[in-house]
Design an enzyme around this catalytic site. Structure first.
Site, mmCIF file in Angstrom:
data_model
loop_
_atom_site.group_PDB
_atom_site.id
_atom_site.type_symbol
_atom_site.label_atom_id
_atom_site.label_comp_id
_atom_site.label_asym_id
_atom_site.label_seq_id
_atom_site.Cartn_x
_atom_site.Cartn_y
_atom_site.Cartn_z
ATOM 1 N N ILE A 19 39.098 46.939 27.174
ATOM 2 C CA ILE A 19 40.423 46.992 27.215
ATOM 3 C C ILE A 19 41.088 47.895 26.494
ATOM 4 O O ILE A 19 42.074 48.635 26.655
ATOM 5 C CB ILE A 19 41.147 45.529 26.896
ATOM 6 N N SER A 162 46.376 36.248 29.020
ATOM 7 C CA SER A 162 44.962 36.762 29.490
ATOM 8 C C SER A 162 45.535 37.334 30.940
ATOM 9 O O SER A 162 46.603 37.255 31.419
ATOM 10 C CB SER A 162 44.116 35.720 29.715
ATOM 11 N N CYS A 163 44.546 38.193 31.422
ATOM 12 C CA CYS A 163 44.907 38.808 32.734
ATOM 13 C C CYS A 163 45.009 37.543 33.834
ATOM 14 O O CYS A 163 45.972 37.880 34.621
ATOM 15 C CB CYS A 163 43.691 39.716 33.176
ATOM 16 N N THR A 225 36.636 28.101 31.470
ATOM 17 C CA THR A 225 38.044 29.229 31.658
ATOM 18 C C THR A 225 39.051 27.984 31.025
ATOM 19 O O THR A 225 39.214 26.788 30.960
ATOM 20 C CB THR A 225 38.511 29.230 32.876
ATOM 21 N N ARG A 248 32.332 34.024 38.326
ATOM 22 C CA ARG A 248 32.196 35.202 38.056
ATOM 23 C C ARG A 248 31.491 35.624 39.705
ATOM 24 O O ARG A 248 30.517 35.118 40.076
ATOM 25 C CB ARG A 248 31.197 35.491 36.839
#
Length: 357
Positions: A19, A162-163, A225, A248
């Site tokens: 990032i 967050s993304c 998460t 993932r």
């Protein structure tokens, strides 16, 4: 604090990983060098590695400028950027750098007590590339384009969420704005996320979560998460109505959200169709450049290096009965997110400047 608009805002970055490096690259690609100057980078990595990984990137390509090095410095298009390798927030005197903002990209800090260590060491304000441990640990959690206008300028600890939150919130809020805050009865969000550096390439101890000890490139791997908490933090009307899980997948970039929603039948049209849902997002994409809409038969790689927070794939929208809706969302989990961080940076510092004049 008075920030003279006659000079670029001075930024420093703590944590120069995926990032942090994308933040520098996005600033360059957006032509924002006259507005913002990176003056310092702090990371445990050695200078040679930092220079090399800035110049070459397997996902985003070569850096679109000239990269060189000097003693304790990375030279970015002829501008000297101080490089340090401190491992604790107070090990650097941030005030001596005369920075306007410290961008915290290490991902190691989330509680206010730890974040305040940067402020105590002289950082005037801190933008996090991760959520705070709780809402109370930061002064504000922002999804640019959704709630950034709530920022007042006096805040010192701000999170860019967050993304995945940046993808989910604009999508869910579009439905709530169409049919009201009671429109969603329940929702389950499943993130299909590209591999991250807390996973090994081959099996080996890498994390307390045993699933993350398995090879990132050989399996689809469920992980924990905090997305549900992140969404509820920004959309409190959905508290207790959201669940989330994350998986993932063996790709290096671009992630997706599979969103299952049960709409309140009393709030939505009885003849609800996928076309009705898609019209909402198609119209939103026409008025908000952070949201995109497509019905083209895409694969994930097609969205690499796109700056949108979320791309709604209308070809995958499904509706059953009176209110069961399934949405499929794409997002570049690196590039889209750092572009929102840059948007917040510009908004925050410009807001502070205007307030001080």
């Amino acid at each position: 604090m008075t920030l003279p608009p006659s000079r670029p805002f001075r930024l420093a970055i703590n944590g120069y990983g995926r990032i942090g490096r994308c933040f520098v690259r996005a600033l360059k690609e957006r032509g924002m060098e006259k507005e913002f100057q990176i003056v310092a980078l702090n990371d445990p990595a050695d200078l040679e590695s930092m220079v090399y990984l800035t110049r070459f990137d397997s996902t985003h390509g070569r850096f679109p400028g000239k990269i060189d090095k000097a003693e304790n410095a990375l030279i970015l298009d002829g501008t000297r950027v101080r490089v340090t390798h401190a491992r604790e927030p107070e090990a650097l005197h941030w005030s001596a750098l005369e920075i306007d903002l410290l961008v915290e990209c290490s991902g190691q800090y989330g509680e206010r007590a730890d974040l305040s260590r940067f402020l105590a060491a002289g950082a005037p304000r801190l933008l996090l590339s991760q959520p705070g441990a709780s809402a109370a640990d930061v002064d504000a959690t922002l999804v640019y384009g959704f709630n950034h206008a709530t920022l007042r300028g006096a805040e010192r600890l701000v999170s860019a969420a967050s993304c995945t939150t940046n993808a989910a919130v604009p999508t869910l809020s579009a439905l709530l704005e169409t049919w009201g805050e009671a429109a969603i009865d329940q929702a389950i969000l499943t993130t299909l996320h590209s591999v991250m550096n807390d996973q090994p390439l081959i099996d080996g101890y890498h994390h307390a979560d045993l699933r993350r000890t398995r090879s990132a490139m050989q399996s689809v791997i469920p992980v924990s998460t905090g997305l549900a908490r992140g969404v509820e933090r920004l959309l409190p009307c959905l508290s207790g109505k959201i669940a989330a899980k994350a998986i993932r997948v063996p790709t290096t970039n671009v992630s997706a959200l599979d969103v299952m929603i049960i709409l309140n039948p009393a709030r939505v049209p009885r003849n609800l169709t996928a076309e009705t849902i898609n019209q909402i997002f198609s119209a939103r994409a026409n008025s908000d450049d952070r949201i995109a809409y497509t019905e083209t038969p895409h694969a994930s790689i097609d969205f690499s290096h796109l700056p949108h927070s979320v791309i709604v794939d209308g070809s995958q929208t499904r509706v059953m009965g009176h209110g069961l809706v399934n949405l499929f969302l794409w997002f570049d989990n690196e590039w889209g997110f750092v572009n929102r961080m840059l948007d917040i940076t510009r908004h925050w510092l410009t807001l502070e400047t205007a307030a001080s004049l």
